[in-house]
Write an enzyme that holds these catalytic residues in place. Structure first.
Site, mmCIF file in Angstrom:
data_model
loop_
_atom_site.group_PDB
_atom_site.id
_atom_site.type_symbol
_atom_site.label_atom_id
_atom_site.label_comp_id
_atom_site.label_asym_id
_atom_site.label_seq_id
_atom_site.Cartn_x
_atom_site.Cartn_y
_atom_site.Cartn_z
ATOM 1 C CE LYS A 122 45.280 37.645 48.469
ATOM 2 N NZ LYS A 122 44.634 37.703 47.177
ATOM 3 N N GLY A 183 42.539 36.642 37.992
ATOM 4 C CA GLY A 183 41.887 37.319 36.871
ATOM 5 C C GLY A 183 41.692 36.450 35.646
ATOM 6 N N GLY A 215 41.016 33.147 40.485
ATOM 7 C CA GLY A 215 40.746 32.312 39.318
ATOM 8 C C GLY A 215 39.285 31.944 39.106
ATOM 9 C CG ASN A 236 38.414 41.881 42.651
ATOM 10 O OD1 ASN A 236 39.295 42.593 43.087
ATOM 11 N ND2 ASN A 236 37.389 42.416 42.012
ATOM 12 C CB THR A 237 38.495 39.184 37.973
ATOM 13 O OG1 THR A 237 39.717 39.599 38.576
ATOM 14 C CG2 THR A 237 38.421 39.722 36.564
HETATM 15 C C1 LIG Z 1 41.434 40.876 45.262
HETATM 16 C C2 LIG Z 1 42.570 39.966 45.373
HETATM 17 O O1 LIG Z 1 43.086 39.762 46.425
HETATM 18 C C3 LIG Z 1 43.025 39.282 44.144
HETATM 19 O O2 LIG Z 1 44.397 39.381 44.033
HETATM 20 C C4 LIG Z 1 42.518 37.887 44.258
HETATM 21 O O3 LIG Z 1 43.477 36.956 44.273
HETATM 22 C C5 LIG Z 1 41.325 37.628 43.428
HETATM 23 O O4 LIG Z 1 41.552 37.028 42.205
HETATM 24 P P1 LIG Z 1 40.414 36.985 41.086
HETATM 25 O O5 LIG Z 1 40.297 38.380 40.577
HETATM 26 O O6 LIG Z 1 40.890 36.010 40.056
HETATM 27 O O7 LIG Z 1 39.144 36.550 41.738
#
Ligand SMILES: CC(=O)[C@@H](O)[C@H](O)COP(=O)(O)O
Length: 293
Positions: A122, A183, A215, A236-237
């Protein structure tokens, strides 16, 4: 769980998943959610959240990830190699050269682990440390070079349709437009641009995978992305920083299934006026206040 592509699949399986596999280059993923491994309080919490999300692909930041916790435990000990496909990412890189180096390092780590996904990455090349928005020029340059080097590149980008098209032309295996800054939890900020990206990238190539990345704040953002026609969502976040990450991971899994199924089923058009949902034939009615004679 079976995959869903037709109404019969739903009739035959009371607990179906979301709309067939996600195919990116040589990789076939059963779940359309890809989840990150950063920002968890503990590695146990991360492991349990990954499991609850139903994802079978997880992304690990090659450059930034603390590989060991305070007890000296390696993050990879908490990611079951038989269950998950690892997707290395170049998070934290601010120019093409650093991102390319991180991608190659990720490939070596995967090769050492004997992982069949050794050729994919990625790609994330950031342009600004405050917004964490990508640098389009460095991203396109890095994408070209990595594709030439045999990588299957899943390419993080902004919601700009022009850049998205250039990345596809540069050979990206998937273009991954941001819903909003990494994030930020703001969800999908520019639905119109995301629609245009989906149109430009998929119109003459419907199987080309477009994955909304970054996001997401809550489950409805994931459903929104799938209902728009996205093939996958990476987040992720929103899980790692939820009050209850494991419960949120489960919510994300169900939102992905719901959104994808709703997209495949086809929503009704929005209308300005009401249409009775119960039959009106044979019903003796008095004309309501304000209606036309
Ligand atoms: C884990 C990863 O690759 C992050 O850089 C991704 O873009 C996720 O973003 P969020 O944390 O906003 O979901």
């Amino acid at each position: 769980m079976a995959t869903v592509t037709t109404p019969d699949d739903v009739r035959n399986d009371p607990d179906p998943d979301g709309g067939g596999p996600l195919i990116v280059g040589k990789h076939t993923l059963a779940s359309r959610l890809i989840v990150g491994t950063g920002r968890y309080d503990t590695m146990d919490q991360m492991r349990d959240s990954l499991a609850a999300s139903g994802a079978d692909c997880v992304t690990v930041a090659v450059r930034r990830e603390r590989l060991y916790d305070r007890e000296g435990r390696n993050i990879l000990d908490f990611i079951d190699g038989d269950r998950y496909t690892l997707l290395p990412n170049t998070a934290g890189c601010f120019n093409a050269a650093d991102a390319i180096r991180a991608a190659k390092l990720g490939r070596e780590i995967l090769r050492t682990l004997g992982n069949p996904g050794a050729d994919w990455v990625k790609l994330e090349v950031l342009g600004d440390s405050k917004t964490l928005l990508p640098d389009p020029i460095e991203t396109v340059a890095a994408c070209r070079e990595l594709v030439d080097d045999g990588f299957s590149v899943l390419c993080y980008t902004s919601d700009c349709p022009v850049t998205a098209l250039k990345l596809k032309q540069a050979g990206a295996a998937s273009v991954m437009p941001a819903g909003s800054p990494i994030g930020s939890g703001q969800g999908l900020l520019n639905i119109n641009n995301l629609r245009i990206i989906l149109e430009y990238l998929k119109d003459d190539d419907p199987d080309y995978p477009v994955i909304i990345d970054a996001g997401v704040g809550t489950a409805s953002d994931v459903s929104d992305a799938f209902e728009l026609g996205a093939d996958g969502v990476l987040l992720n976040t929103a899980i790692a920083h939820a009050r209850d990450p494991i419960l949120m991971a489960s919510a994300m899994k169900h939102a992905a299934i719901a959104g994808r199924q709703a997209y495949l089923a086809g929503r009704i058009p929005r209308k300005l006026y009401g249409t009775a949902s119960s039959p009106t034939e044979g019903v003796i009615s008095t004309r309501p206040y304000g209606s036309q004679a």
